[in-house]
Design a protein around this motif. Sequence first.
Motif, mmCIF file in Angstrom:
data_model
loop_
_atom_site.group_PDB
_atom_site.id
_atom_site.type_symbol
_atom_site.label_atom_id
_atom_site.label_comp_id
_atom_site.label_asym_id
_atom_site.label_seq_id
_atom_site.Cartn_x
_atom_site.Cartn_y
_atom_site.Cartn_z
ATOM 1 N N GLN A 56 -7.640 21.858 -37.094
ATOM 2 C CA GLN A 56 -8.195 20.377 -37.569
ATOM 3 C C GLN A 56 -7.828 20.066 -39.098
ATOM 4 O OE1 GLN A 56 -11.983 19.990 -36.479
ATOM 5 N NE2 GLN A 56 -13.196 21.137 -37.959
ATOM 6 N N ILE A 110 -12.808 14.990 -42.125
ATOM 7 C CA ILE A 110 -12.558 15.919 -40.672
ATOM 8 C C ILE A 110 -11.013 15.107 -40.141
ATOM 9 C CG2 ILE A 110 -12.285 17.161 -38.646
ATOM 10 C CD1 ILE A 110 -15.640 17.174 -38.893
ATOM 11 N N THR A 111 -9.852 15.331 -40.142
ATOM 12 C CA THR A 111 -8.833 15.154 -39.306
ATOM 13 C C THR A 111 -8.250 15.893 -38.474
ATOM 14 O OG1 THR A 111 -7.985 14.390 -41.515
ATOM 15 C CG2 THR A 111 -6.216 14.338 -39.327
ATOM 16 N N ILE A 112 -8.352 15.184 -36.849
ATOM 17 C CA ILE A 112 -7.989 16.189 -35.812
ATOM 18 C C ILE A 112 -6.421 16.105 -35.553
ATOM 19 C CG2 ILE A 112 -7.525 16.655 -33.277
ATOM 20 C CD1 ILE A 112 -10.417 17.315 -34.688
ATOM 21 N N THR A 129 -6.865 21.817 -29.613
ATOM 22 C CA THR A 129 -7.828 20.897 -29.827
ATOM 23 C C THR A 129 -8.376 21.181 -30.725
ATOM 24 O OG1 THR A 129 -8.434 21.587 -27.729
ATOM 25 C CG2 THR A 129 -7.896 19.862 -28.015
ATOM 26 N N ASP A 138 -15.101 26.406 -39.254
ATOM 27 C CA ASP A 138 -15.134 24.846 -38.869
ATOM 28 C C ASP A 138 -16.087 24.753 -39.841
ATOM 29 O OD1 ASP A 138 -15.415 22.524 -38.134
ATOM 30 O OD2 ASP A 138 -15.855 22.773 -36.546
#
Length: 288
Positions: A37, A26-28, A34, A1
Amino acid sequence: DRPWLTLLWGDEGPGVAADSLERESITILPDLSTDVQINVYRGQHTYAGPGAFTLIMEDPNRNDGVLNVPSSVDVPFCITSQLIIHPQAGHNNSAQLLSPAMENACLGQPWEHNPAAFDPDGDLLTYALIPCAGYQCAPIEGYAYPDGVDPAGDVFVVEPTTGTINWDVPGVAGEYNIALQIREWRVVQGDTLLVGEVIRDMQIDVQVCPNRPPVLTVPLDTCARVGLPLNFEVTASDPDGDDISLEALGGLFTEVSPSANFTDAGNGTGTFNWIPGCSAVRRVLWQA
């Protein structure tokens, strides 16, 4: 990340540092854990002229405990793309991989994955499994394909023209890393030329889970004509009696106009509908 990544464009001279690209978005991913991403990094570069250029992105570490990568936490993660600027081949776009590189598998059950690769130029795509890369993008020393971990023997292969990876069947629980090479080919003045290449490096998490995969029934390959509707039904059943949801991926759903449509009707039934336009005419098959 990471908030930035370094990228070598493939034409750097001696002593030239890699370019630093800031994270753009950023795309979850929905319906996944969780800690998954999509990070997008973007840069622009101008090449001096024709040639073959290898773009390299290297990150310091992989996950700890990857079964088919010795001492994985100390091994860099490295992927490449090959850009070929060929005067006769003309403009080219890289293949787009429309299916997320996130997969879980169940111990002792068949597993498969398809990257849903789409080529905007209609080039022919071929697929091959290659060793994952580490420091300076060299093949990782001691790397083994997933079917080399289980002493009892299993089969891990990719279909070279559709890109579907099949694992029959995972025999040892844990994390695995694989690399899939996708190459683009184009007929230029009677010769079939390599015009580009991308690599997907992905992780498979094999878990102990009491689940068997659903059984999917689809029609045979068919020929569609411009302006005429193509409709068919897809059905699936689950040997464990679990609920089934159906989803379709591919370039004909998102990358062309008019686009195709797939509707999940419930109870393991879905319907495909498409009226292809003139822009959909090309030499190679559409896949979904």
